[in-house]
Design a protein around this motif. Structure first.
Motif, PDB file in Angstrom:
ATOM      1  N   GLY A 102     108.594  46.437  20.309  1.00 46.31           N
ATOM      2  CA  GLY A 102     109.974  46.293  20.750  1.00 46.31           C
ATOM      3  C   GLY A 102     110.303  44.989  21.438  1.00 46.31           C
ATOM      4  N   THR A 103     109.457  43.968  21.316  1.00 45.32           N
ATOM      5  CA  THR A 103     109.740  42.678  21.946  1.00 45.32           C
ATOM      6  C   THR A 103     110.102  41.645  20.889  1.00 45.32           C
ATOM      7  OG1 THR A 103     107.460  41.845  21.840  1.00 45.32           O
ATOM      8  CG2 THR A 103     108.045  43.210  23.735  1.00 45.32           C
ATOM      9  N   GLY A 104     110.852  40.655  21.312  1.00 43.71           N
ATOM     10  CA  GLY A 104     111.211  39.579  20.396  1.00 43.71           C
ATOM     11  C   GLY A 104     110.311  38.369  20.547  1.00 43.71           C
ATOM     12  N   ALA A 105     109.610  38.275  21.665  1.00 46.24           N
ATOM     13  CA  ALA A 105     108.795  37.095  21.942  1.00 46.24           C
ATOM     14  C   ALA A 105     107.519  37.087  21.117  1.00 46.24           C
ATOM     15  CB  ALA A 105     108.435  37.059  23.431  1.00 46.24           C
ATOM     16  N   ARG A 106     107.010  35.892  20.886  1.00 50.14           N
ATOM     17  CA  ARG A 106     105.676  35.728  20.323  1.00 50.14           C
ATOM     18  C   ARG A 106     104.689  35.770  21.485  1.00 50.14           C
ATOM     19  NH1 ARG A 106     109.185  32.218  18.290  1.00 50.14           N
ATOM     20  NH2 ARG A 106     108.520  30.565  19.710  1.00 50.14           N
ATOM     21  N   ILE A 107     103.513  36.329  21.262  1.00 49.71           N
ATOM     22  CA  ILE A 107     102.557  36.527  22.354  1.00 49.71           C
ATOM     23  C   ILE A 107     101.166  36.124  21.897  1.00 49.71           C
ATOM     24  CG2 ILE A 107     101.523  38.216  23.932  1.00 49.71           C
ATOM     25  CD1 ILE A 107     104.098  39.906  23.524  1.00 49.71           C
ATOM     26  N   LEU A 108     100.460  35.406  22.780  1.00 45.93           N
ATOM     27  CA  LEU A 108      99.065  35.035  22.546  1.00 45.93           C
ATOM     28  C   LEU A 108      98.250  35.589  23.707  1.00 45.93           C
ATOM     29  CD1 LEU A 108      97.750  31.553  21.396  1.00 45.93           C
ATOM     30  CD2 LEU A 108      96.538  32.892  23.113  1.00 45.93           C
ATOM     31  N   VAL A 109      97.169  36.318  23.382  1.00 47.68           N
ATOM     32  CA  VAL A 109      96.324  36.927  24.405  1.00 47.68           C
ATOM     33  C   VAL A 109      94.893  36.457  24.224  1.00 47.68           C
ATOM     34  CG1 VAL A 109      95.488  39.077  25.440  1.00 47.68           C
ATOM     35  CG2 VAL A 109      97.792  38.987  24.466  1.00 47.68           C
ATOM     36  N   THR A 110      94.302  35.934  25.296  1.00 48.30           N
ATOM     37  CA  THR A 110      92.901  35.529  25.277  1.00 48.30           C
ATOM     38  C   THR A 110      92.067  36.543  26.063  1.00 48.30           C
ATOM     39  OG1 THR A 110      93.142  34.157  27.262  1.00 48.30           O
ATOM     40  CG2 THR A 110      93.504  33.092  25.126  1.00 48.30           C
ATOM     41  N   ASP A 111      90.745  36.513  25.822  1.00 54.25           N
ATOM     42  CA  ASP A 111      89.831  37.442  26.505  1.00 54.25           C
ATOM     43  C   ASP A 111      88.501  36.756  26.771  1.00 54.25           C
ATOM     44  OD1 ASP A 111      88.612  39.653  27.577  1.00 54.25           O
ATOM     45  OD2 ASP A 111      88.391  40.728  25.675  1.00 54.25           O
ATOM     46  N   GLY A 112      88.563  35.649  27.522  1.00 56.48           N
ATOM     47  CA  GLY A 112      87.344  34.933  27.868  1.00 56.48           C
ATOM     48  C   GLY A 112      86.603  34.456  26.634  1.00 56.48           C
ATOM     49  N   ALA A 113      85.324  34.830  26.531  1.00 53.02           N
ATOM     50  CA  ALA A 113      84.494  34.394  25.408  1.00 53.02           C
ATOM     51  C   ALA A 113      84.694  35.261  24.169  1.00 53.02           C
ATOM     52  CB  ALA A 113      83.021  34.417  25.814  1.00 53.02           C
ATOM     53  N   ARG A 114      85.489  36.327  24.302  1.00 54.75           N
ATOM     54  CA  ARG A 114      85.705  37.222  23.163  1.00 54.75           C
ATOM     55  C   ARG A 114      86.937  36.786  22.365  1.00 54.75           C
ATOM     56  NH1 ARG A 114      85.306  43.374  24.445  1.00 54.75           N
ATOM     57  NH2 ARG A 114      87.084  42.974  25.853  1.00 54.75           N
ATOM     58  N   ALA A 115      87.184  37.441  21.258  1.00 57.19           N
ATOM     59  CA  ALA A 115      88.241  37.042  20.326  1.00 57.19           C
ATOM     60  C   ALA A 115      89.618  37.087  20.983  1.00 57.19           C
ATOM     61  CB  ALA A 115      88.214  37.939  19.101  1.00 57.19           C
ATOM     62  N   ALA A 116      90.432  36.087  20.655  1.00 57.60           N
ATOM     63  CA  ALA A 116      91.826  36.032  21.082  1.00 57.60           C
ATOM     64  C   ALA A 116      92.706  36.499  19.932  1.00 57.60           C
ATOM     65  CB  ALA A 116      92.194  34.609  21.481  1.00 57.60           C
ATOM     66  N   ALA A 117      93.933  36.914  20.262  1.00 65.27           N
ATOM     67  CA  ALA A 117      94.860  37.393  19.237  1.00 65.27           C
ATOM     68  C   ALA A 117      96.247  36.842  19.515  1.00 65.27           C
ATOM     69  CB  ALA A 117      94.890  38.921  19.214  1.00 65.27           C
ATOM     70  N   LYS A 118      96.990  36.564  18.435  1.00 61.52           N
ATOM     71  CA  LYS A 118      98.360  36.058  18.565  1.00 61.52           C
ATOM     72  C   LYS A 118      99.257  36.702  17.520  1.00 61.52           C
ATOM     73  CE  LYS A 118     101.297  31.958  18.492  1.00 61.52           C
ATOM     74  NZ  LYS A 118     102.248  32.572  17.541  1.00 61.52           N
ATOM     75  N   SER A 119     100.442  37.092  17.959  1.00 64.03           N
ATOM     76  CA  SER A 119     101.422  37.622  17.015  1.00 64.03           C
ATOM     77  C   SER A 119     102.057  36.467  16.260  1.00 64.03           C
ATOM     78  CB  SER A 119     102.492  38.424  17.752  1.00 64.03           C
ATOM     79  OG  SER A 119     103.143  37.624  18.727  1.00 64.03           O
ATOM     80  N   SER A 120     102.397  36.703  15.004  1.00 66.41           N
ATOM     81  CA  SER A 120     103.030  35.688  14.168  1.00 66.41           C
ATOM     82  C   SER A 120     103.993  36.384  13.216  1.00 66.41           C
ATOM     83  CB  SER A 120     101.974  34.910  13.372  1.00 66.41           C
ATOM     84  OG  SER A 120     101.515  35.681  12.275  1.00 66.41           O
ATOM     85  N   PRO A 121     104.862  35.613  12.538  1.00 63.97           N
ATOM     86  CA  PRO A 121     105.783  36.243  11.588  1.00 63.97           C
ATOM     87  C   PRO A 121     105.067  36.984  10.467  1.00 63.97           C
ATOM     88  CG  PRO A 121     106.484  34.006  12.110  1.00 63.97           C
ATOM     89  CD  PRO A 121     105.113  34.179  12.701  1.00 63.97           C
ATOM     90  N   HIS A 122     103.794  36.655  10.236  1.00 63.21           N
ATOM     91  CA  HIS A 122     103.047  37.264   9.135  1.00 63.21           C
ATOM     92  C   HIS A 122     102.013  38.267   9.631  1.00 63.21           C
ATOM     93  CE1 HIS A 122     104.989  34.178   6.763  1.00 63.21           C
ATOM     94  NE2 HIS A 122     104.480  33.246   7.547  1.00 63.21           N
TER      95      HIS A 122
END
Length: 292
Positions: A216-236
């Protein structure tokens, strides 16, 4: 465009480091550094290293500490013409890092908070832009600003056409970023702790945290987790990447470095996983001390 507006804290970082873990009340020998810092300044310094031209919008005192910061910023190639100067003391950040982790920190950003919307005048009343002719470039925004001012920026016509890149100041101030979750022209850069505090969900990793925030959000979001995998929302959909393994020698400023590097990667034409991977590599170099 090589110019990027950086709005927020510019101050002196005083950081003590010890290679071993330190329990509460410990008194250990170590190294203490005093360097330009603050979220906006950390982002600006990385942008400058990557050949961008940061334009600082912040508040500094008319004291020796403020003068020294302005001088250093100019030496690094930043635009300092629009900095708000006041009779308040220049802000300071103090931290202890031990065994490659942040043990404790105190951010004294009272002068920035008290300056309020005075730091935004060049974007609202000119000469950079006005409400009638809004700025349409990238703005790196720091969560150290007061909650009321951040909420104002999220809805202000002068920022409606900007590409807002928003960095939290700390998990303790993360609630200030809630107004940007509804902004389709904003990108939020968070670590796992900050993402969980913002969503109210105890996600186990970056992917879960992103899923909890993205509903339900309109913003793009990038989340990091130290040495573990990071994730980012994108149009795809969601893109993921894992940072290279390095020995951590410093922590303060790593997230700001990642944000700046991601901005530059996208400006260079990288998208999705490639842009995220480039940003994680830059942050890893910073944490390892390679960019010292």
């Amino acid at each position: 465009m090589s110019e990027i507006i950086c709005i927020g804290s510019v101050l002196w970082d005083v950081i003590g480091r010890n290679p071993d873990a330190m329990p509460l009340g410990a008194d250990r020998p170590g190294r203490i550094t005093r360097l330009p810092g603050g979220v906006a300044m950390n982002i600006a310094m990385t942008l400058a290293r990557l050949k961008m031209t940061p334009v600082l919008l912040t508040a500094l005192g008319r004291d020796y500490a403020g003068d020294a910061l302005v001088q250093r910023a100019r030496e690094l190639g930043m635009v300092t013409d629009h900095i708000h100067r006041s009779d308040k003391p220049t802000d300071t950040y103090m931290a202890i890092e031990a065994a490659g982790e942040l043990t404790a920190a105190i951010a004294d950003a009272h002068s920035l908070e008290e300056a309020g919307d005075a730091i935004l005048a060049p974007l609202v009343k000119g000469p950079i832009a006005t409400q009638a002719a809004p700025y349409s470039g990238i703005i790196a925004l720091d969560g150290n600003l007061k909650a009321s001012l951040l909420a104002q920026i999220a809805e202000h016509p002068a920022f409606a056409k900007a590409d807002l890149r928003v960095a939290p100041a700390s998990p303790g101030k993360i609630h200030r970023l809630k107004p940007f979750l509804g902004c389709d022209h904003a990108t939020l850069y968070l670590n796992l702790e900050e993402a969980n505090a913002l969503s109210g969900v105890e996600a186990a990793d970056a992917n879960e945290a992103l899923a909890a925030l993205a509903r339900g959000t309109g913003a793009r979001i990038l989340v990091t987790d130290g040495a573990r995998a990071a994730a980012k929302s994108s149009p795809h959909g969601v893109v993921r990447a894992t940072p290279p393994a390095v020995l951590a020698k410093r922590i303060t400023g790593a997230g700001d470095t990642l944000m700046a590097a991601h901005i530059v990667a996208e400006l260079g034409g990288a998208t999705g996983t490639d842009a995220l991977a480039q940003a994680l590599q830059a942050a890893a170099r910073y944490v390892s001390g390679e960019d010292l």
